[in-house]
Motif scaffolding. Structure first.
Motif, PDB file in Angstrom:
ATOM      1  N   ASN A  50       0.955  -1.140  -0.243  1.00  0.00           N
ATOM      2  CA  ASN A  50      -0.111  -0.059  -0.028  1.00  0.00           C
ATOM      3  C   ASN A  50       0.862   1.058   0.020  1.00  0.00           C
ATOM      4  OD1 ASN A  50      -2.464   1.640   0.480  1.00  0.00           O
ATOM      5  ND2 ASN A  50      -1.817   1.811   2.667  1.00  0.00           N
ATOM      6  N   GLN A  51       0.777   2.095  -1.061  1.00  0.00           N
ATOM      7  CA  GLN A  51       1.631   3.447  -1.153  1.00  0.00           C
ATOM      8  C   GLN A  51       0.696   4.624  -0.366  1.00  0.00           C
ATOM      9  OE1 GLN A  51       2.978   4.263  -4.760  1.00  0.00           O
ATOM     10  NE2 GLN A  51       3.751   6.275  -4.166  1.00  0.00           N
ATOM     11  N   ARG A  52       1.268   5.384   0.445  1.00  0.00           N
ATOM     12  CA  ARG A  52       0.559   6.379   1.090  1.00  0.00           C
ATOM     13  C   ARG A  52       1.442   7.614   0.947  1.00  0.00           C
ATOM     14  NH1 ARG A  52       0.934   6.315   7.124  1.00  0.00           N
ATOM     15  NH2 ARG A  52       2.047   4.532   7.066  1.00  0.00           N
ATOM     16  N   ASN A  53       0.539   8.721   0.599  1.00  0.00           N
ATOM     17  CA  ASN A  53       1.161  10.172   0.643  1.00  0.00           C
ATOM     18  C   ASN A  53       1.364  10.869   1.888  1.00  0.00           C
ATOM     19  OD1 ASN A  53       1.131  10.007  -2.132  1.00  0.00           O
ATOM     20  ND2 ASN A  53      -1.047  10.320  -2.331  1.00  0.00           N
ATOM     21  N   ILE A  54       2.509  10.910   2.384  1.00  0.00           N
ATOM     22  CA  ILE A  54       2.762  11.277   3.781  1.00  0.00           C
ATOM     23  C   ILE A  54       3.593  12.581   3.514  1.00  0.00           C
ATOM     24  CG2 ILE A  54       2.876   9.137   4.900  1.00  0.00           C
ATOM     25  CD1 ILE A  54       6.128   9.517   4.978  1.00  0.00           C
ATOM     26  N   ASP A 107       3.716   0.796   2.592  1.00  0.00           N
ATOM     27  CA  ASP A 107       3.262  -0.101   3.771  1.00  0.00           C
ATOM     28  C   ASP A 107       3.297  -1.477   3.014  1.00  0.00           C
ATOM     29  OD1 ASP A 107       2.856   1.576   6.109  1.00  0.00           O
ATOM     30  OD2 ASP A 107       1.008   1.962   4.898  1.00  0.00           O
TER      31      ASP A 107
END
Length: 209
Positions: A61-65, A73
């Motif tokens: 899972n790719q997150r935009n932080i 993740d």
């Protein structure tokens, strides 16, 4: 185990105008997989893979932080009734290679740098606060022929601290997953213009994730 004479405590800077990271033409791309008992299982299409023969699944899972950070993740689930010992393996490479590209390991900072087309990329990863177990940089032809292993049966990488021209970086993280449990690891790529900026953002990620 990891020895190098490269000095990494000096500062380097891309002496160009400010760049829009959302418009980088040559970003790093990640390829994620698992090493299990001497075999590699890459997630080639999509973000999930079920390895039925090993009773293991992986989900990414790719997150935009942050605007300058690509953060992933990675969830690995053991569907069997016994403990599984395996390795997460992450490969990073530029979408387009150039002869003046430089990829190297900083053993002091325990990160990997890719210098490509006026942009610096920092690569890192962790699981439960434990950072990379092994890492290496290799010319692309070693990747295509699986010559990046020191011993594939044991899952040990062939250590090389620096590579000029078309190159990839790889790292592994050990995962011991109890029966019917899921473990989570993270990997991230930070892109910018200075080493100082990348290390600052890397520390932010380590403290908050």
């Amino acid at each position: 185990m990891m020895r190098t004479n490269i000095r990494t405590n000096t500062s380097f800077r891309i002496k160009k105008k400010m760049i829009n990271l959302s418009a980088i033409q040559n970003p790093l791309k990640s390829k994620i997989g698992l090493w299990i008992d001497g075999k590699i299982f890459w997630v080639k299409n999509g973000t999930e893979k079920l390895i039925q023969a090993e009773a293991i699944s992986i989900k990414i899972n790719q997150r935009n932080i942050h605007s300058k950070i690509r953060f992933f993740d990675i969830f690995v689930t053991n569907h069997s009734e016994k403990m599984k010992q395996l390795k997460l393996i992450v490969l990073n490479s530029c979408e387009k290679f150039a002869k003046d590209d430089l990829t190297f390991i900083s053993p002091i900072e325990k990160v990997i740098y890719h210098l490509a087309r006026r942009t610096i990329h920092l690569v890192n990863g962790q699981m439960n606060g434990t950072l990379l177990n092994e890492y290496t940089v290799q010319p692309v032809w070693n990747i295509y022929t699986d010559k990046f292993w020191d011993c594939q049966k044991k899952g040990t990488l062939k250590y090389q601290p620096l590579s000029h021209g078309p190159s990839n970086s790889l790292f592994t993280i050990n995962m011991n997953i109890p029966a019917s449990k899921t473990c989570k690891a993270n990997t991230w790529i930070i892109s910018g213009e200075t080493k100082e900026e990348l290390l600052r953002l890397n520390q932010v990620v380590l403290k908050t994730h």
